[in-house]
Motif scaffolding. Structure first.
Motif, short mmCIF file in Angstrom:
data_model
loop_
_atom_site.label_atom_id
_atom_site.label_comp_id
_atom_site.label_asym_id
_atom_site.label_seq_id
_atom_site.Cartn_x
_atom_site.Cartn_y
_atom_site.Cartn_z
N ASP A 28 68.96 74.57 35.97
CA ASP A 28 68.06 73.48 36.53
C ASP A 28 68.80 72.95 37.68
OD1 ASP A 28 66.97 72.36 33.23
OD2 ASP A 28 66.35 73.97 34.39
N ALA A 29 68.24 71.65 38.05
CA ALA A 29 69.05 71.04 39.14
C ALA A 29 70.25 70.14 38.40
CB ALA A 29 68.04 69.85 39.74
N ASP A 30 70.64 70.60 37.17
CA ASP A 30 71.52 70.18 36.45
C ASP A 30 71.61 68.82 36.42
OD1 ASP A 30 73.56 70.26 34.53
OD2 ASP A 30 74.94 71.46 35.79
N GLU A 31 70.61 67.89 36.40
CA GLU A 31 70.31 66.38 36.72
C GLU A 31 71.13 65.43 36.06
OE1 GLU A 31 66.81 67.82 33.83
OE2 GLU A 31 67.97 68.64 35.74
N THR A 32 72.06 65.78 34.98
CA THR A 32 72.78 64.68 34.53
C THR A 32 74.12 64.75 35.07
OG1 THR A 32 73.30 65.97 32.75
CG2 THR A 32 71.63 64.25 32.66
N GLY A 33 74.54 65.27 36.24
CA GLY A 33 75.62 65.09 36.86
C GLY A 33 76.70 66.16 37.11
N SER A 34 76.14 67.44 37.28
CA SER A 34 76.82 68.55 37.67
C SER A 34 76.29 69.46 38.38
CB SER A 34 77.43 69.30 36.34
OG SER A 34 76.35 69.69 35.56
N LEU A 187 72.61 57.22 39.47
CA LEU A 187 71.34 57.47 39.20
C LEU A 187 70.98 56.13 40.19
CD1 LEU A 187 68.71 58.29 38.47
CD2 LEU A 187 68.55 56.68 36.33
N GLY A 188 70.11 56.30 41.06
CA GLY A 188 69.57 55.25 41.83
C GLY A 188 68.45 55.59 42.87
N MET A 189 68.33 55.17 44.21
CA MET A 189 67.12 55.56 44.92
C MET A 189 67.58 55.78 46.12
SD MET A 189 64.17 53.29 43.92
CE MET A 189 63.37 53.14 42.08
N TYR A 190 67.24 56.89 46.86
CA TYR A 190 67.52 57.39 48.32
C TYR A 190 66.07 56.83 48.99
CZ TYR A 190 71.42 60.35 46.46
OH TYR A 190 72.14 60.96 45.95
N ALA A 191 66.30 56.24 50.27
CA ALA A 191 65.29 56.08 51.02
C ALA A 191 65.28 56.19 52.49
CB ALA A 191 65.09 54.55 50.93
N ASN A 192 63.99 56.61 53.15
CA ASN A 192 64.12 56.77 54.50
C ASN A 192 63.99 55.44 55.26
OD1 ASN A 192 63.02 57.70 57.05
ND2 ASN A 192 62.53 59.51 56.40
N ARG A 193 65.05 55.34 56.00
CA ARG A 193 65.23 53.87 56.54
C ARG A 193 64.09 53.77 57.61
NH1 ARG A 193 70.03 50.89 58.20
NH2 ARG A 193 71.28 52.79 57.62
N ALA A 194 63.58 54.68 58.29
CA ALA A 194 62.54 54.68 59.28
C ALA A 194 61.25 54.27 58.62
CB ALA A 194 62.36 56.02 60.08
N THR A 245 64.44 61.50 29.73
CA THR A 245 65.20 60.60 29.13
C THR A 245 66.20 59.93 29.80
OG1 THR A 245 64.89 61.82 27.20
CG2 THR A 245 66.65 60.09 27.13
N TYR A 246 67.06 60.75 30.57
CA TYR A 246 68.11 60.38 31.51
C TYR A 246 67.54 59.41 32.78
CZ TYR A 246 71.84 60.34 35.20
OH TYR A 246 72.48 59.80 36.01
N GLY A 247 66.45 59.98 33.16
CA GLY A 247 65.93 59.16 34.39
C GLY A 247 65.23 58.06 34.28
N VAL A 314 66.38 59.57 41.84
CA VAL A 314 67.23 60.77 41.53
C VAL A 314 68.75 60.24 41.60
CG1 VAL A 314 67.39 61.67 43.91
CG2 VAL A 314 67.14 63.37 41.65
N GLY A 315 69.48 61.27 41.40
CA GLY A 315 71.05 60.82 41.52
C GLY A 315 71.90 61.61 42.55
N HIS A 316 73.25 61.38 42.19
CA HIS A 316 74.07 61.71 43.09
C HIS A 316 73.96 63.14 43.89
CE1 HIS A 316 76.00 63.29 39.46
NE2 HIS A 316 76.68 64.33 40.27
N TRP A 317 73.59 64.04 42.58
CA TRP A 317 73.78 65.71 43.27
C TRP A 317 72.61 65.76 44.24
CZ3 TRP A 317 71.86 63.04 38.61
CH2 TRP A 317 70.57 63.12 38.36
N MET A 318 71.78 65.05 44.80
CA MET A 318 71.07 65.18 45.96
C MET A 318 71.40 64.85 47.17
SD MET A 318 68.38 67.05 44.77
CE MET A 318 67.63 67.29 46.28
N TRP A 319 72.64 64.08 47.40
CA TRP A 319 73.18 63.73 48.35
C TRP A 319 73.26 64.35 49.53
CZ3 TRP A 319 74.73 60.13 51.46
CH2 TRP A 319 75.67 60.28 52.69
#
Length: 470
Positions: A28-34, A187-194, A245-247, A314-319
């Motif tokens: 998967d996207a390995d969404e809990t941190g890897s 886990l947090g939020m990414y946003a489009n500043r514009a 569950t994680y999210g 989403v989380g850090h893995w999408m940075w």
């Protein structure tokens, strides 16, 4: 005693059978941190923790062997993570083996899809390796089943104090520490500043996160922008599983609800289906009803590719994909305060020592090396996750105080992270809650779904006699 043993064996079978589907594995996207973040970087590594010599162990053929008559061989099982994680783990093992003559690591890589089955079979046969890894909340069933040993006696106060509180919480069961990890998840939020600027939405800070009212008003304003189709990306494309569950359990907890009564872990009724949890999930459902979230299976890149979403939950893995696509327009934001408190998710893969191990002192030296500052920096430079130790955070380009992902580390280090339920029946909790979330997204009655889930958890607890620890 026989009944207790039978319960433990049945519980282990249940948790391991579910883990492969619930965790999402490495496919998967390995969404809990890897997940991979190969472009992330870390500062030069610090010196590893000093490690005392260990006494040789007899050749047992499974946990610890002595191939040369001098060196202790510590067997280690590792799930095959991302290519970056595999490279870092191989390098860590090679570094240890080249620096020691008294202890050698014999690592076996097991594909993610087969990992739980093999661990399951080995646990039931009493043939586990000395050192093995497991996804965060699934450690508790291993500990309850006596397949792991506590490691408190090996962890110094200084070493313990250097780990994020979330890592210690994750590895602690029934008052004893059973595991340590190299990294945590953010886990947090990414946003489009514009988009936020165009809609007149305030940029939240750690000290002043969005309230529920601000968050929803912001979504309504963002939905009016011509570029935006659905303002909020909740990663529904990850599918039903551990991500739900994680999210989304932090939303419950922010409202004052939870998945289970944590005072004694003997019931979910009245908590998971209590008024705070119901309000949380009715609010969650309203985001779909209001047209703010795509109820179908959206494309993964709605935030960073087509840019038809303004905020990605989403989380850090999408940075890496986010930063590459949005550049200076990317904002990394803390979790909102939806009710009484701000809560973030946490947890990822971690290491423990099996009760089969004939030389736990040697095994801990291996574990200590794997979670040293040097090896943590090596690993997190590859996978972009939150370094598990404060000494590593200070040296991380991403997570140091002025790093772009510092907010994730701050949430973990300053007490906003809530671990997923710390008890052996977690596999049932995540299975039934994820199903409830899927049904709620589809429009089902929130109270009924949460009550059904709570009843299923209560039944599992009853079936296992309350998961006794005596």
């Amino acid at each position: 005693m026989r009944k207790h043993l039978l319960l433990k064996l049945l519980g282990l079978l249940a948790v391991l059978a579910l883990a492969a589907s619930a965790c999402g594995g490495d496919d998967d996207a390995d969404e809990t941190g890897s997940a991979s973040a190969s472009d992330s970087a870390a500062e030069p590594a610090a010196e590893p923790d000093p490690e005392p010599a260990a006494e040789p162990a007899d050749d047992a053929g499974d946990a610890a062997v002595e191939p040369s008559g001098e060196a202790v061989t510590v067997t280690m099982w590792w799930h095959t993570g991302t290519p970056e994680e595999m490279e870092a783990t191989d390098a860590a093992v090679a570094a240890f083996n080249s620096s020691r003559t008294d202890i050698q690591i014999d690592k076996t890589d097991i594909p993610g899809g087969a990992y739980t089955d093999q661990v399951n079979a080995a646990a039931l046969a009493g043939d586990l390796p000395c050192v093995l890894d497991f996804d965060g909340p699934f450690v508790y069933n291993f500990a309850w089943s006596d397949y792991l040993i506590p490691i408190d006696e090996y962890v110094s106060d200084e070493m313990r104090a250097d780990f994020l509180p979330s890592i210690i919480d994750q590895g602690t069961y029934n008052g004893e520490l059973y595991s340590l990890g190299q990294f945590d998840s953010g886990l947090g939020m990414y946003a489009n500043r514009a988009y936020l600027d165009a809609a007149g939405v305030r940029v939240p800070t750690f000290e002043e996160p969005w309230t529920l009212e601000e968050f929803e008003a912001g979504l309504a304003a963002l939905a009016e922008l011509p570029e935006v189709e659905f303002p909020l990306d909740l990663k529904i494309n990850y599918g039903q599983g551990e991500w739900y569950t994680y999210g989304f359990s932090p939303i419950l907890q922010s409202f004052g609800g939870d998945l289970v009564d944590r005072s004694d872990y003997q019931r979910a009724s009245g908590v998971l289906d209590g008024p705070e949890s119901v309000e949380a999930m009715e609010t969650f459902q309203s985001w779909f009803d209001n047209g703010w979230v795509d109820p179908a299976t959206p494309a993964d890149d709605s935030f960073y590719g087509s840019k038809t979403a303004a905020i990605s939950f989403v989380g850090h893995w999408m940075w890496t994909p986010h930063s590459e696509a949005l550049g200076d327009d990317l904002l990394v934001l803390p979790m909102p305060n939806f009710g009484g408190q701000t809560v973030t998710g946490m947890g990822s893969w971690n290491y423990g020592i099996s009760s089969n191990c004939e030389d736990p002192e040697a095994a801990f030296e291996v574990l200590s090396h794997l979670v040293s500052t040097e090896e943590i920096l090596r690993m997190t430079a590859g996978n972009g996750a939150v370094p598990a130790r404060l000494s590593a955070l200070e040296q991380s380009d991403l997570y140091s105080a002025d790093g772009p992902l510092a907010i994730f580390a701050q949430q973990l280090s300053e007490g906003r992270a809530v671990p997923r339920p710390i008890f052996p029946g977690y596999a049932t909790v995540t299975e039934v809650f994820a199903q409830a979330v899927a049904d709620i997204i589809a429009g089902a009655d929130v109270q009924s779904e949460l009550s059904d889930a709570a009843s299923a958890i209560d039944q599992n607890i009853e079936d296992n006699s309350g998961y006794p620890t005596g």
